[in-house]
Write a protein that holds these residues in place. Structure first.
Motif, PDB file in Angstrom:
ATOM      1  N   LEU A 123     -28.470 -22.980 -51.020  1.00 49.47           N
ATOM      2  CA  LEU A 123     -27.728 -21.542 -50.168  1.00 49.47           C
ATOM      3  C   LEU A 123     -27.012 -22.164 -48.731  1.00 49.47           C
ATOM      4  N   ILE A 124     -25.727 -21.917 -48.649  1.00 51.51           N
ATOM      5  CA  ILE A 124     -25.127 -23.056 -46.726  1.00 51.51           C
ATOM      6  C   ILE A 124     -25.157 -21.716 -46.733  1.00 51.51           C
ATOM      7  N   ASN A 125     -24.916 -21.292 -45.491  1.00 49.01           N
ATOM      8  CA  ASN A 125     -24.266 -20.027 -44.351  1.00 49.01           C
ATOM      9  C   ASN A 125     -24.285 -19.711 -43.281  1.00 49.01           C
ATOM     10  N   GLY A 126     -23.891 -19.107 -41.799  1.00 51.70           N
ATOM     11  CA  GLY A 126     -23.784 -19.535 -40.998  1.00 51.70           C
ATOM     12  C   GLY A 126     -23.051 -18.339 -40.092  1.00 51.70           C
ATOM     13  N   VAL A 127     -22.573 -18.825 -38.752  1.00 43.71           N
ATOM     14  CA  VAL A 127     -21.521 -18.072 -38.279  1.00 43.71           C
ATOM     15  C   VAL A 127     -20.980 -18.916 -37.364  1.00 43.71           C
ATOM     16  N   GLU A 128     -20.164 -18.165 -36.350  1.00 46.72           N
ATOM     17  CA  GLU A 128     -18.957 -18.660 -35.216  1.00 46.72           C
ATOM     18  C   GLU A 128     -19.618 -20.002 -35.218  1.00 46.72           C
ATOM     19  N   ASP A 129     -21.155 -20.186 -34.826  1.00 42.60           N
ATOM     20  CA  ASP A 129     -21.394 -21.657 -33.403  1.00 42.60           C
ATOM     21  C   ASP A 129     -22.742 -22.062 -34.576  1.00 42.60           C
ATOM     22  N   HIS A 130     -23.046 -21.776 -35.187  1.00 40.77           N
ATOM     23  CA  HIS A 130     -24.291 -22.571 -36.380  1.00 40.77           C
ATOM     24  C   HIS A 130     -24.117 -22.189 -37.602  1.00 40.77           C
ATOM     25  N   LEU A 166     -11.653 -20.928 -42.716  1.00 38.29           N
ATOM     26  CA  LEU A 166     -12.402 -22.421 -42.210  1.00 38.29           C
ATOM     27  C   LEU A 166     -14.205 -22.474 -42.457  1.00 38.29           C
ATOM     28  N   ARG A 167     -14.660 -21.549 -41.850  1.00 38.76           N
ATOM     29  CA  ARG A 167     -16.158 -21.513 -42.758  1.00 38.76           C
ATOM     30  C   ARG A 167     -16.718 -22.461 -44.129  1.00 38.76           C
ATOM     31  N   SER A 168     -15.931 -21.004 -44.461  1.00 42.47           N
ATOM     32  CA  SER A 168     -16.414 -20.812 -45.777  1.00 42.47           C
ATOM     33  C   SER A 168     -15.663 -22.450 -46.700  1.00 42.47           C
ATOM     34  N   ARG A 169     -14.653 -23.264 -46.574  1.00 43.85           N
ATOM     35  CA  ARG A 169     -14.840 -24.561 -47.037  1.00 43.85           C
ATOM     36  C   ARG A 169     -15.965 -25.635 -46.284  1.00 43.85           C
ATOM     37  N   LEU A 170     -16.037 -25.468 -45.365  1.00 41.17           N
ATOM     38  CA  LEU A 170     -16.834 -26.291 -44.291  1.00 41.17           C
ATOM     39  C   LEU A 170     -18.285 -26.295 -45.159  1.00 41.17           C
ATOM     40  N   ASN A 210     -42.085 -18.382 -50.605  1.00 44.42           N
ATOM     41  CA  ASN A 210     -40.746 -17.560 -49.821  1.00 44.42           C
ATOM     42  C   ASN A 210     -39.116 -18.255 -50.039  1.00 44.42           C
ATOM     43  N   VAL A 211     -38.715 -19.294 -51.536  1.00 44.64           N
ATOM     44  CA  VAL A 211     -37.414 -19.649 -51.386  1.00 44.64           C
ATOM     45  C   VAL A 211     -36.876 -17.959 -51.535  1.00 44.64           C
ATOM     46  N   GLU A 212     -36.713 -17.549 -51.685  1.00 48.37           N
ATOM     47  CA  GLU A 212     -35.984 -15.786 -52.593  1.00 48.37           C
ATOM     48  C   GLU A 212     -35.735 -15.279 -50.828  1.00 48.37           C
ATOM     49  N   GLN A 213     -37.069 -15.173 -50.818  1.00 47.76           N
ATOM     50  CA  GLN A 213     -37.032 -14.511 -48.989  1.00 47.76           C
ATOM     51  C   GLN A 213     -35.678 -15.022 -48.041  1.00 47.76           C
ATOM     52  N   VAL A 214     -36.259 -16.249 -47.766  1.00 55.10           N
ATOM     53  CA  VAL A 214     -34.979 -17.551 -46.632  1.00 55.10           C
ATOM     54  C   VAL A 214     -33.702 -17.404 -47.556  1.00 55.10           C
ATOM     55  N   ARG A 215     -33.837 -17.139 -48.880  1.00 56.26           N
ATOM     56  CA  ARG A 215     -31.657 -16.891 -48.839  1.00 56.26           C
ATOM     57  C   ARG A 215     -31.168 -15.713 -48.815  1.00 56.26           C
ATOM     58  N   ALA A 216     -32.373 -14.661 -48.960  1.00 62.05           N
ATOM     59  CA  ALA A 216     -31.715 -14.028 -48.221  1.00 62.05           C
ATOM     60  C   ALA A 216     -31.362 -13.657 -46.938  1.00 62.05           C
ATOM     61  N   TYR A 217     -32.654 -14.056 -46.531  1.00 62.15           N
ATOM     62  CA  TYR A 217     -32.044 -14.492 -44.972  1.00 62.15           C
ATOM     63  C   TYR A 217     -30.899 -15.166 -44.772  1.00 62.15           C
ATOM     64  N   VAL A 218     -30.740 -16.016 -45.231  1.00 60.58           N
ATOM     65  CA  VAL A 218     -29.558 -16.936 -44.790  1.00 60.58           C
ATOM     66  C   VAL A 218     -28.484 -16.254 -45.147  1.00 60.58           C
ATOM     67  N   ALA A 219     -28.130 -15.644 -46.171  1.00 67.11           N
ATOM     68  CA  ALA A 219     -27.274 -15.313 -47.114  1.00 67.11           C
ATOM     69  C   ALA A 219     -26.955 -13.826 -46.081  1.00 67.11           C
ATOM     70  N   THR A 220     -27.822 -13.381 -45.044  1.00 68.81           N
ATOM     71  CA  THR A 220     -26.770 -12.228 -44.610  1.00 68.81           C
ATOM     72  C   THR A 220     -27.076 -12.691 -43.028  1.00 68.81           C
ATOM     73  N   GLN A 221     -26.576 -14.331 -42.405  1.00 67.50           N
ATOM     74  CA  GLN A 221     -26.319 -13.711 -40.987  1.00 67.50           C
ATOM     75  C   GLN A 221     -25.370 -13.331 -40.204  1.00 67.50           C
ATOM     76  N   ALA A 222     -24.411 -12.776 -40.592  1.00 65.69           N
ATOM     77  CA  ALA A 222     -23.489 -12.379 -39.931  1.00 65.69           C
ATOM     78  C   ALA A 222     -24.217 -11.062 -39.832  1.00 65.69           C
ATOM     79  N   ASP A 229     -13.132 -18.873 -37.791  1.00 61.28           N
ATOM     80  CA  ASP A 229     -12.494 -18.866 -39.349  1.00 61.28           C
ATOM     81  C   ASP A 229     -13.270 -18.026 -40.285  1.00 61.28           C
ATOM     82  N   LEU A 230     -12.950 -17.160 -40.798  1.00 63.30           N
ATOM     83  CA  LEU A 230     -13.973 -17.171 -42.257  1.00 63.30           C
ATOM     84  C   LEU A 230     -13.627 -18.286 -43.267  1.00 63.30           C
TER      85      LEU A 230
END
Length: 145
Positions: free
Chosen positions: A49-56, A28-32, A109-121, A25-26
């Motif tokens: 930044l905090i992000n993820g998908v269904e299982d992590h 719920l995930r956002s609230r988490l 490399n913080v901005e590169q990792v930030r972009a990676y975390v932002a595009t998890q889906a 649930d997107l």
């Protein structure tokens, strides 16, 4: 030097127990993710930044000098697991996997990792969590491959 200073960026990855899809649930995930940001702030850990998908979940943060990684993760997992269980009967069996990965990130490399975390889906349309985690840990890939 009269005071201690530290600027340590940290990329943390951890999954639900058995990689169960508790976070489908997107909303719920956002609230988490917002709840986890609050936990981090309460222990003087600045969330980037905090992000993820269904299982992590991925956390990119500025790690405080006053706590260990293990203590940070214990607080994040304990508090967020309790919060998840309060989100309704469908989540009463929610648990985080015991382990986690924590990786230092150079300031350049913080901005590169930030972009990676932002595009998890988008990222996980093509790459499984297992393959992603192995890529973060080349020595595990070499040992397992």
């Amino acid at each position: 030097m009269p005071q201690s200073l530290a600027r340590i960026a940290l990329h943390i990855v951890f999954s639900t127990k058995n990689r169960a899809f508790f976070l489908k649930d997107l909303e719920l995930r956002s609230r988490l993710h917002a709840y986890v940001a609050g936990i981090l702030q309460s222990i003087n850990c600045e969330p980037i930044l905090i992000n993820g998908v269904e299982d992590h979940v991925h956390i990119l943060c500025n790690f405080p000098r006053t706590i260990t990684v293990a203590a940070l993760m214990e607080e994040v997992k304990k508090s967020s697991s309790k919060w998840m269980k309060e989100q309704g009967p469908a989540h009463r069996d929610f648990f985080w996997q015991q382990g986690y990965g924590a990786f230092s990130v150079s300031q350049s490399n913080v901005e590169q990792v930030r972009a990676y975390v932002a595009t998890q889906a988008e990222h996980h349309r093509n790459v499984s969590f297992q393959d992603e985690f192995r890529a973060l840990m080349p020595q595990a890939r070499d040992r397992d491959g």
